[in-house]
Design an enzyme around this catalytic site. Sequence first.
Site, PDB file in Angstrom:
ATOM      1  N   SER A 240       0.873  -1.176   0.000  1.00  0.00           N
ATOM      2  CA  SER A 240       0.000   0.000   0.000  1.00  0.00           C
ATOM      3  C   SER A 240       0.903   1.215   0.000  1.00  0.00           C
ATOM      4  O   SER A 240       2.090   1.104   0.339  1.00  0.00           O
ATOM      5  CB  SER A 240      -0.838  -0.002   1.277  1.00  0.00           C
TER       6      SER A 240
ATOM      7  N   LYS B 222       1.599  -3.450   6.214  1.00  0.00           N
ATOM      8  CA  LYS B 222       1.985  -3.129   4.832  1.00  0.00           C
ATOM      9  C   LYS B 222       3.494  -2.865   4.731  1.00  0.00           C
ATOM     10  O   LYS B 222       4.114  -3.194   3.719  1.00  0.00           O
ATOM     11  CB  LYS B 222       1.147  -1.950   4.320  1.00  0.00           C
TER      12      LYS B 222
ATOM     13  N   TYR C 110      -2.630  -1.900  10.471  1.00  0.00           N
ATOM     14  CA  TYR C 110      -2.660  -2.020   9.006  1.00  0.00           C
ATOM     15  C   TYR C 110      -1.355  -1.497   8.398  1.00  0.00           C
ATOM     16  O   TYR C 110      -0.720  -2.172   7.575  1.00  0.00           O
ATOM     17  CB  TYR C 110      -3.850  -1.227   8.452  1.00  0.00           C
TER      18      TYR C 110
HETATM   19  N1  NAD Z   1      -8.635  -0.068  -1.624  1.00  0.00           N
HETATM   20  C1  NAD Z   1      -7.576   0.687  -1.363  1.00  0.00           C
HETATM   21  O1  NAD Z   1      -7.669   1.922  -1.410  1.00  0.00           O
HETATM   22  C2  NAD Z   1      -6.243   0.034  -1.066  1.00  0.00           C
HETATM   23  C3  NAD Z   1      -5.116   0.853  -0.963  1.00  0.00           C
HETATM   24  C4  NAD Z   1      -3.883   0.281  -0.696  1.00  0.00           C
HETATM   25  C5  NAD Z   1      -3.770  -1.096  -0.562  1.00  0.00           C
HETATM   26  N2  NAD Z   1      -4.880  -1.876  -0.656  1.00  0.00           N
HETATM   27  C6  NAD Z   1      -4.706  -3.328  -0.507  1.00  0.00           C
HETATM   28  O2  NAD Z   1      -5.334  -3.994  -1.570  1.00  0.00           O
HETATM   29  C7  NAD Z   1      -5.762  -5.291  -1.154  1.00  0.00           C
HETATM   30  C8  NAD Z   1      -7.212  -5.495  -1.517  1.00  0.00           C
HETATM   31  O3  NAD Z   1      -7.993  -4.600  -0.742  1.00  0.00           O
HETATM   32  P1  NAD Z   1      -9.413  -4.011  -1.164  1.00  0.00           P
HETATM   33  O4  NAD Z   1      -9.366  -2.580  -0.824  1.00  0.00           O
HETATM   34  O5  NAD Z   1      -9.779  -4.447  -2.514  1.00  0.00           O
HETATM   35  O6  NAD Z   1     -10.324  -4.736  -0.029  1.00  0.00           O
HETATM   36  P2  NAD Z   1     -11.790  -5.366  -0.060  1.00  0.00           P
HETATM   37  O7  NAD Z   1     -12.195  -5.425   1.374  1.00  0.00           O
HETATM   38  O8  NAD Z   1     -12.703  -4.668  -1.003  1.00  0.00           O
HETATM   39  O9  NAD Z   1     -11.524  -6.838  -0.626  1.00  0.00           O
HETATM   40  C9  NAD Z   1     -10.719  -7.748   0.074  1.00  0.00           C
HETATM   41  C10 NAD Z   1     -11.160  -9.174  -0.254  1.00  0.00           C
HETATM   42  O10 NAD Z   1     -10.313 -10.056   0.486  1.00  0.00           O
HETATM   43  C11 NAD Z   1     -11.098 -11.072   1.058  1.00  0.00           C
HETATM   44  N3  NAD Z   1     -10.460 -11.616   2.255  1.00  0.00           N
HETATM   45  C12 NAD Z   1     -10.369 -11.039   3.477  1.00  0.00           C
HETATM   46  N4  NAD Z   1      -9.770 -11.874   4.335  1.00  0.00           N
HETATM   47  C13 NAD Z   1      -9.458 -12.997   3.641  1.00  0.00           C
HETATM   48  C14 NAD Z   1      -8.831 -14.216   3.982  1.00  0.00           C
HETATM   49  N5  NAD Z   1      -8.444 -14.456   5.253  1.00  0.00           N
HETATM   50  N6  NAD Z   1      -8.658 -15.154   3.016  1.00  0.00           N
HETATM   51  C15 NAD Z   1      -9.081 -14.931   1.750  1.00  0.00           C
HETATM   52  N7  NAD Z   1      -9.705 -13.788   1.377  1.00  0.00           N
HETATM   53  C16 NAD Z   1      -9.885 -12.836   2.303  1.00  0.00           C
HETATM   54  C17 NAD Z   1     -12.423 -10.382   1.393  1.00  0.00           C
HETATM   55  O11 NAD Z   1     -13.478 -11.316   1.568  1.00  0.00           O
HETATM   56  C18 NAD Z   1     -12.610  -9.468   0.197  1.00  0.00           C
HETATM   57  O12 NAD Z   1     -13.323 -10.111  -0.841  1.00  0.00           O
HETATM   58  C19 NAD Z   1      -5.496  -5.347   0.351  1.00  0.00           C
HETATM   59  O13 NAD Z   1      -4.276  -6.037   0.589  1.00  0.00           O
HETATM   60  C20 NAD Z   1      -5.367  -3.894   0.735  1.00  0.00           C
HETATM   61  O14 NAD Z   1      -4.603  -3.713   1.889  1.00  0.00           O
HETATM   62  C21 NAD Z   1      -6.116  -1.349  -0.895  1.00  0.00           C
END
Ligand code: NAD
Length: 285
Positions: A145, A162, A158
């Site tokens: 992230s 990361k 969190y």
């Molecule tokens: N959305 C953002 O702005 C953002 C920014 C930086 C980093 N990220 C990273 O991107 C990645 C995806 O995040 P997102 O924002 O799409 O989140 P989200 O919550 O929309 O989706 C995450 C998915 O992961 C699944 N999940 C959670 N725990 C799990 C487990 N133990 N085993 C298998 N699946 C599991 C959830 O059911 C969900 O479908 C994460 O690692 C997050 O930290 C997101």
Amino acid sequence: MPTAQEVFGGGLAVVTGAGAGIGAGLTRHLAGDLAMTVIAVDVDAQAAHRIADELGERVVPRVVDVRDPDAVDRLACQVEEEFGPVRLLINNAGVEQFGYLWDVPPLNWQRVVDVNISGVFHGIRAFLPGMIAAGRRSHVLSLASIGAVTSVPLQAPYIMSKHAVLAMTECLYQEIAEIGADIAVSAVLPGLVESNIFSAAGGVESGDVAAAEAQRKRMLAVREQAMSADEAAENIVAQAARGEFYIVTHPEVVHAAMSARADQLANHRAPAPHRSRFAAPEQSR
Ligand SMILES: NC(=O)c1ccc[n+]([C@@H]2O[C@H](COP(=O)([O-])OP(=O)(O)OC[C@H]3O[C@@H](n4cnc5c(N)ncnc54)[C@H](O)[C@@H]3O)[C@@H](O)[C@H]2O)c1
């Protein structure tokens, strides 16, 4: 520079957390635009099946909790047996947590560590030996992230996780170079992308509950400026195809955070008071 279609087209991908947000965007892009077979892994069975129903037979739903190393091992064996070598592994599943560090329930802390850090490790542990043995060019991406190069109060578990993913990925890059395997290793540092992560995030049960929920509200408010998951996915995959190590969705914001971090470390400065890099709509006017 090779295109995503040239590098990945028609191959096999595994995406964890594929049922929502960035993972769903990646699955749509890989299966839809690049005609890859995508193993869509999610702990949420409904979400895994929904994305498979949406995209058709190229998406194979698998209900697996990335916290469980044996389950991820079994998944890797089944996938390799049934579909052959993996060309693209994306360790994407992740969860958020709000609240002052001293208020965070130990179970919520453990959940962040288990999903965000151990989940990535379990993916690498289960799939890398097969990818190395296959001896063909392949790619492994892990979702860090912008938080991996900065610090943010009220989101410490969190942010810590990361930083750990970024460090793990940098070490993995060196290890793959050391053994000379043809595997491109990348860390993905997204900025704000549309997803469920803030609504699904843990909070606190005692202590300053209001502060934790205010931080959730702030993040939900800035979400209005988020990039769509489909656009983020296309950016991420294009950079992966070019073999970039640091993959970013919001180059200016992430590079500013990287420079600030480098400057902080080089000059032994304590962390500056936090100001969001993503201004809330009312602040940006
Ligand atoms: N959305 C953002 O702005 C953002 C920014 C930086 C980093 N990220 C990273 O991107 C990645 C995806 O995040 P997102 O924002 O799409 O989140 P989200 O919550 O929309 O989706 C995450 C998915 O992961 C699944 N999940 C959670 N725990 C799990 C487990 N133990 N085993 C298998 N699946 C599991 C959830 O059911 C969900 O479908 C994460 O690692 C997050 O930290 C997101």
